[in-house]
Design an enzyme around this catalytic site. Structure first.
Site, mmCIF file in Angstrom:
data_model
loop_
_atom_site.group_PDB
_atom_site.id
_atom_site.type_symbol
_atom_site.label_atom_id
_atom_site.label_comp_id
_atom_site.label_asym_id
_atom_site.label_seq_id
_atom_site.Cartn_x
_atom_site.Cartn_y
_atom_site.Cartn_z
ATOM 1 N N ARG A 197 44.061 35.453 40.693
ATOM 2 C CA ARG A 197 43.765 34.777 39.478
ATOM 3 C C ARG A 197 42.320 34.468 39.413
ATOM 4 O O ARG A 197 41.867 34.346 38.064
ATOM 5 C CB ARG A 197 44.778 33.397 39.470
ATOM 6 C CG ARG A 197 46.153 33.831 39.093
ATOM 7 C CD ARG A 197 47.068 34.503 40.369
ATOM 8 N NE ARG A 197 46.796 33.552 41.447
ATOM 9 C CZ ARG A 197 46.860 34.146 42.736
ATOM 10 N NH1 ARG A 197 47.205 35.418 43.202
ATOM 11 N NH2 ARG A 197 47.146 33.136 43.686
ATOM 12 N N CYS A 249 52.514 28.057 41.017
ATOM 13 C CA CYS A 249 51.080 28.437 40.723
ATOM 14 C C CYS A 249 50.600 28.193 39.216
ATOM 15 O O CYS A 249 51.166 28.825 38.318
ATOM 16 C CB CYS A 249 50.741 29.998 41.061
ATOM 17 S SG CYS A 249 49.008 30.230 40.842
ATOM 18 N N ALA A 286 48.509 30.769 37.589
ATOM 19 C CA ALA A 286 49.458 32.324 37.214
ATOM 20 C C ALA A 286 50.063 31.987 35.907
ATOM 21 O O ALA A 286 50.572 32.914 35.321
ATOM 22 C CB ALA A 286 50.214 32.632 38.206
ATOM 23 N N CYS A 333 47.397 21.884 40.506
ATOM 24 C CA CYS A 333 46.938 23.287 41.483
ATOM 25 C C CYS A 333 47.709 22.889 42.964
ATOM 26 O O CYS A 333 47.708 22.019 43.371
ATOM 27 C CB CYS A 333 45.391 23.001 41.896
ATOM 28 S SG CYS A 333 45.020 24.472 43.082
#
Length: 238
Positions: A55, A90, A93, A202
């Site tokens: 990413r 995530c 994402a 995160c």
């Protein structure tokens, strides 16, 4: 050999971003259950795919492959195996969430939307939320739409390079002291600049969230996602 499909609700996890974050979600899920036996725990299907395109490379460095098609393929595999909802530990994402929802007929338990819903229940409209996340999350606008819906505003760490350094450290060697120090300093700065609440957004930072000592409430998106998975499975009879 033919695998039988699950007969109860099962969460499908799009994992591997990174692997330790996926394991962390499993650990947090275990904590949501008062189990007396194995059968009391939550059934999961996990696609642990560490080869999802980066990413960071796609959003920040600009030279990486688009992770979206790979995530769509993972979603299809999980649903084909019997997943009744999807989850992805995530935050970055989630920029590619449309690829997942377009490839699947089951809901995506969106950890970003869900976490801001939780924040909004604690705060007045117009309050400031400090977001501890990869700079890719801000760059991609992952939180923009749910912030608009909830009427909250975002504060971001100023030293984005150091935040990215901390994430790379954790991915490479785990939550080392230097990464913990970077995260703690960012949290302190956000509180000093007026944050009414912090969101750990995160999953690498979630590995260190327990060490944060902030003057405001802290919401960890991995905890919110674990609670949503728990509710999805346990509420199947309702």
């Amino acid at each position: 050999m033919t695998l039988s499909r699950p007969t109860r609700r099962v969460a499908g996890i799009l994992g591997g971003m990174g692997p330790e974050a996926t394991i962390l979600l499993q650990q947090r899920l275990l904590q949501t259950v008062a189990a007396r036996d194995d059968a009391d725990h939550l059934p999961l299907l996990i696609d642990m795919n560490p080869h999802v395109p980066s990413r960071i490379a796609h959003l920040i460095e600009g030279g990486g492959a688009n992770p979206g098609p790979t995530l769509a393929e993972m979603a299809g595999r999980l649903v084909g195996a019997g997943a009744t909802a999807l989850a992805m530990p995530c935050n970055t994402a989630h920029h590619y969430a449309p690829f997942i929802t377009e490839a699947s007929a089951v809901p995506l338990l969106n950890m970003v939307d869900l976490s801001l819903d939780v924040a909004a229940r604690h705060l007045l409209r117009g309050s400031k939320v400090g977001i501890l996340a990869s700079p890719a999350v801000k760059l991609a606008g992952v939180f923009d739409a749910p912030l608009n819906v909830t009427g909250l505003s975002a504060l971001w760490p100023k030293n984005t390079n150091r935040m990215l350094d901390a994430i790379k450290m954790v991915k490479a060697t785990g939550p080392v002291p230097e990464a913990r120090e970077i995260l703690s300093k960012a949290a302190e700065d956000l509180c000093r600049n007026g944050a009414d609440l912090l969101i750990v957004a995160c999953s690498e930072f979630s590995l260190m969230a327990g060490d944060l000592n902030a003057s405001v409430p802290i919401i960890d998106t991995v905890d919110v996602l674990a609670a949503a998975i728990h509710d999805h499975i346990k509420n199947e009879a309702s």
